[in-house]
Design a protein around this motif. Structure first.
Motif, PDB file in Angstrom:
ATOM      1  N   MET A  33      46.317  31.010   1.806  1.00 49.78           N
ATOM      2  CA  MET A  33      47.470  30.350   1.207  1.00 49.78           C
ATOM      3  C   MET A  33      48.606  30.220   2.223  1.00 49.78           C
ATOM      4  O   MET A  33      49.170  29.158   2.369  1.00 49.78           O
ATOM      5  N   ILE A  34      48.971  31.309   2.897  1.00 40.74           N
ATOM      6  CA  ILE A  34      50.075  31.279   3.850  1.00 40.74           C
ATOM      7  C   ILE A  34      49.706  30.439   5.066  1.00 40.74           C
ATOM      8  O   ILE A  34      50.543  29.731   5.615  1.00 40.74           O
ATOM      9  N   PHE A  35      48.432  30.503   5.479  1.00 43.13           N
ATOM     10  CA  PHE A  35      47.974  29.707   6.614  1.00 43.13           C
ATOM     11  C   PHE A  35      48.092  28.217   6.291  1.00 43.13           C
ATOM     12  O   PHE A  35      48.530  27.423   7.135  1.00 43.13           O
ATOM     13  N   GLN A  36      47.733  27.829   5.071  1.00 43.78           N
ATOM     14  CA  GLN A  36      47.830  26.427   4.655  1.00 43.78           C
ATOM     15  C   GLN A  36      49.286  25.965   4.632  1.00 43.78           C
ATOM     16  O   GLN A  36      49.604  24.846   5.047  1.00 43.78           O
ATOM     17  N   SER A  37      50.199  26.807   4.183  1.00 48.33           N
ATOM     18  CA  SER A  37      51.622  26.471   4.155  1.00 48.33           C
ATOM     19  C   SER A  37      52.160  26.273   5.569  1.00 48.33           C
ATOM     20  O   SER A  37      52.921  25.340   5.833  1.00 48.33           O
ATOM     21  N   ILE A  38      51.771  27.157   6.492  1.00 51.30           N
ATOM     22  CA  ILE A  38      52.201  27.029   7.887  1.00 51.30           C
ATOM     23  C   ILE A  38      51.654  25.745   8.485  1.00 51.30           C
ATOM     24  O   ILE A  38      52.368  25.009   9.172  1.00 51.30           O
ATOM     25  N   LYS A  39      50.399  25.460   8.232  1.00 51.02           N
ATOM     26  CA  LYS A  39      49.752  24.244   8.750  1.00 51.02           C
ATOM     27  C   LYS A  39      50.445  22.989   8.217  1.00 51.02           C
ATOM     28  O   LYS A  39      50.761  22.064   8.973  1.00 51.02           O
ATOM     29  N   THR A  40      50.733  22.964   6.917  1.00 53.29           N
ATOM     30  CA  THR A  40      51.409  21.815   6.313  1.00 53.29           C
ATOM     31  C   THR A  40      52.824  21.667   6.856  1.00 53.29           C
ATOM     32  O   THR A  40      53.257  20.560   7.194  1.00 53.29           O
ATOM     33  N   GLY A  41      53.549  22.773   6.964  1.00 53.86           N
ATOM     34  CA  GLY A  41      54.912  22.735   7.497  1.00 53.86           C
ATOM     35  C   GLY A  41      54.944  22.264   8.932  1.00 53.86           C
ATOM     36  O   GLY A  41      55.816  21.471   9.323  1.00 53.86           O
ATOM     37  N   PHE A  42      54.013  22.715   9.741  1.00 55.64           N
ATOM     38  CA  PHE A  42      53.946  22.296  11.142  1.00 55.64           C
ATOM     39  C   PHE A  42      53.660  20.797  11.240  1.00 55.64           C
ATOM     40  O   PHE A  42      54.300  20.077  12.019  1.00 55.64           O
ATOM     41  N   ARG A  43      52.723  20.314  10.432  1.00 57.31           N
ATOM     42  CA  ARG A  43      52.379  18.879  10.439  1.00 57.31           C
ATOM     43  C   ARG A  43      53.578  18.039  10.006  1.00 57.31           C
ATOM     44  O   ARG A  43      53.919  17.040  10.644  1.00 57.31           O
ATOM     45  N   LYS A  44      54.250  18.457   8.958  1.00 63.57           N
ATOM     46  CA  LYS A  44      55.436  17.711   8.487  1.00 63.57           C
ATOM     47  C   LYS A  44      56.559  17.765   9.519  1.00 63.57           C
ATOM     48  O   LYS A  44      57.289  16.794   9.702  1.00 63.57           O
ATOM     49  N   GLY A  45      56.709  18.889  10.193  1.00 59.63           N
ATOM     50  CA  GLY A  45      57.705  19.006  11.250  1.00 59.63           C
ATOM     51  C   GLY A  45      57.422  18.032  12.394  1.00 59.63           C
ATOM     52  O   GLY A  45      58.339  17.388  12.912  1.00 59.63           O
ATOM     53  N   LEU A  46      56.164  17.923  12.785  1.00 63.75           N
ATOM     54  CA  LEU A  46      55.790  16.971  13.843  1.00 63.75           C
ATOM     55  C   LEU A  46      56.010  15.524  13.399  1.00 63.75           C
ATOM     56  O   LEU A  46      56.454  14.685  14.190  1.00 63.75           O
ATOM     57  N   GLU A  47      55.710  15.231  12.139  1.00 60.90           N
ATOM     58  CA  GLU A  47      55.955  13.876  11.624  1.00 60.90           C
ATOM     59  C   GLU A  47      57.442  13.539  11.655  1.00 60.90           C
ATOM     60  O   GLU A  47      57.828  12.429  12.021  1.00 60.90           O
ATOM     61  N   THR A  48      58.272  14.492  11.278  1.00 58.99           N
ATOM     62  CA  THR A  48      59.723  14.286  11.305  1.00 58.99           C
ATOM     63  C   THR A  48      60.213  14.110  12.736  1.00 58.99           C
ATOM     64  O   THR A  48      61.039  13.235  13.014  1.00 58.99           O
ATOM     65  N   LEU A  49      59.698  14.924  13.646  1.00 58.17           N
ATOM     66  CA  LEU A  49      60.059  14.802  15.059  1.00 58.17           C
ATOM     67  C   LEU A  49      59.703  13.417  15.578  1.00 58.17           C
ATOM     68  O   LEU A  49      60.502  12.773  16.264  1.00 58.17           O
ATOM     69  N   TRP A  50      58.525  12.925  15.248  1.00 57.07           N
ATOM     70  CA  TRP A  50      58.093  11.601  15.697  1.00 57.07           C
ATOM     71  C   TRP A  50      58.993  10.507  15.103  1.00 57.07           C
ATOM     72  O   TRP A  50      59.423   9.593  15.796  1.00 57.07           O
ATOM     73  N   PHE A  51      59.290  10.627  13.811  1.00 61.75           N
ATOM     74  CA  PHE A  51      60.137   9.641  13.143  1.00 61.75           C
ATOM     75  C   PHE A  51      61.521   9.577  13.795  1.00 61.75           C
ATOM     76  O   PHE A  51      62.025   8.501  14.120  1.00 61.75           O
ATOM     77  N   LEU A  52      62.148  10.725  13.995  1.00 66.72           N
ATOM     78  CA  LEU A  52      63.489  10.763  14.589  1.00 66.72           C
ATOM     79  C   LEU A  52      63.459  10.315  16.051  1.00 66.72           C
ATOM     80  O   LEU A  52      64.385   9.644  16.511  1.00 66.72           O
ATOM     81  N   SER A  53      62.411  10.664  16.772  1.00 62.39           N
ATOM     82  CA  SER A  53      62.309  10.267  18.181  1.00 62.39           C
ATOM     83  C   SER A  53      62.230   8.756  18.331  1.00 62.39           C
ATOM     84  O   SER A  53      62.760   8.197  19.295  1.00 62.39           O
ATOM     85  N   LYS A  54      61.582   8.081  17.385  1.00 60.39           N
ATOM     86  CA  LYS A  54      61.479   6.616  17.451  1.00 60.39           C
ATOM     87  C   LYS A  54      62.834   5.946  17.281  1.00 60.39           C
ATOM     88  O   LYS A  54      63.026   4.811  17.691  1.00 60.39           O
ATOM     89  N   ILE A  55      63.785   6.631  16.678  1.00 59.99           N
ATOM     90  CA  ILE A  55      65.130   6.084  16.506  1.00 59.99           C
ATOM     91  C   ILE A  55      66.050   6.548  17.637  1.00 59.99           C
ATOM     92  O   ILE A  55      66.701   5.742  18.298  1.00 59.99           O
ATOM     93  N   ILE A  56      66.109   7.831  17.839  1.00 59.67           N
ATOM     94  CA  ILE A  56      67.098   8.412  18.743  1.00 59.67           C
ATOM     95  C   ILE A  56      66.861   8.037  20.198  1.00 59.67           C
ATOM     96  O   ILE A  56      67.801   7.650  20.900  1.00 59.67           O
ATOM     97  N   ILE A  57      65.636   8.141  20.680  1.00 59.67           N
ATOM     98  CA  ILE A  57      65.382   7.901  22.102  1.00 59.67           C
ATOM     99  C   ILE A  57      65.704   6.467  22.514  1.00 59.67           C
ATOM    100  O   ILE A  57      66.428   6.259  23.494  1.00 59.67           O
ATOM    101  N   PRO A  58      65.225   5.432  21.802  1.00 59.73           N
ATOM    102  CA  PRO A  58      65.589   4.071  22.231  1.00 59.73           C
ATOM    103  C   PRO A  58      67.091   3.796  22.179  1.00 59.73           C
ATOM    104  O   PRO A  58      67.635   3.165  23.092  1.00 59.73           O
ATOM    105  N   VAL A  59      67.771   4.264  21.144  1.00 64.26           N
ATOM    106  CA  VAL A  59      69.215   4.032  21.043  1.00 64.26           C
ATOM    107  C   VAL A  59      69.931   4.734  22.190  1.00 64.26           C
ATOM    108  O   VAL A  59      70.813   4.160  22.828  1.00 64.26           O
ATOM    109  N   TYR A  60      69.541   5.958  22.470  1.00 61.01           N
ATOM    110  CA  TYR A  60      70.166   6.715  23.556  1.00 61.01           C
ATOM    111  C   TYR A  60      69.976   5.994  24.893  1.00 61.01           C
ATOM    112  O   TYR A  60      70.927   5.858  25.672  1.00 61.01           O
ATOM    113  N   VAL A  61      68.783   5.518  25.150  1.00 59.73           N
ATOM    114  CA  VAL A  61      68.496   4.820  26.412  1.00 59.73           C
ATOM    115  C   VAL A  61      69.295   3.523  26.501  1.00 59.73           C
ATOM    116  O   VAL A  61      69.928   3.229  27.527  1.00 59.73           O
ATOM    117  N   ILE A  62      69.309   2.738  25.433  1.00 62.00           N
ATOM    118  CA  ILE A  62      70.018   1.450  25.442  1.00 62.00           C
ATOM    119  C   ILE A  62      71.514   1.652  25.652  1.00 62.00           C
ATOM    120  O   ILE A  62      72.136   0.982  26.481  1.00 62.00           O
TER     121      ILE A  62
END
Length: 142
Positions: free
Chosen positions: A1-30
């Motif tokens: 149970m705890i392993f599944q929660s950690i796995k799900t949280g890590f995956r969602k964290g990576l998805e959020t990181l990817w989503f924010l990176s697609k916005i922040i990095i191009p704007v910062y560079v431009i």
């Protein structure tokens, strides 16, 4: 149970990181590129009288406009590239939070059957009113 929660949280964290990176990095560079071109100086001169109402430099219009069309994260990336004081960042953040991603939220308002003109005008009016109040208070307090 705890392993599944950690796995799900890590995956969602990576998805959020990817989503924010697609916005922040191009704007910062431009915006960083614009900073080293005559465009930023021209924008600063053009918007200086308007942004002066809020006790902000003219270049602060770039993050504000970014916030209008993108979200808060794009505006933060644009703010990071410009030298702003804590007072300027606070004033700008409040203004952006009142009228961020206005185009998308206007479409949502239309879908909900709300009076678009009223709510867009209200959001801009609140951004202006609170921008002036916080900008002027900040000039005294900071």
């Amino acid at each position: 149970m705890i392993f599944q929660s950690i796995k799900t949280g890590f995956r969602k964290g990576l998805e959020t990181l990817w989503f924010l990176s697609k916005i922040i990095i191009p704007v910062y560079v431009i915006v960083t590129i614009l900073k080293y071109t005559p465009v930023m100086a021209a924008a600063g001169k053009l918007f200086n009288p308007l942004m002066g109402w809020f006790n902000l430099p003219g270049e602060a219009a770039i993050p504000f406009i970014t916030g209008l069309f993108l979200d808060e994260y794009g505006a933060i990336a644009a703010m990071k590239t410009i030298s702003l004081s804590s007072q300027h960042i606070t004033t700008l953040a409040v203004m952006i939070l009142f009228c961020h991603i206005i185009l998308i939220e206007t479409a949502l308002m239309k879908k909900l059957g709300l009076n678009i003109g009223f709510f867009v005008a209200l959001r801009f009016a609140l951004a202006i009113i609170f921008g002036i109040i916080i900008g002027q208070l900040g000039a005294v307090l900071w």
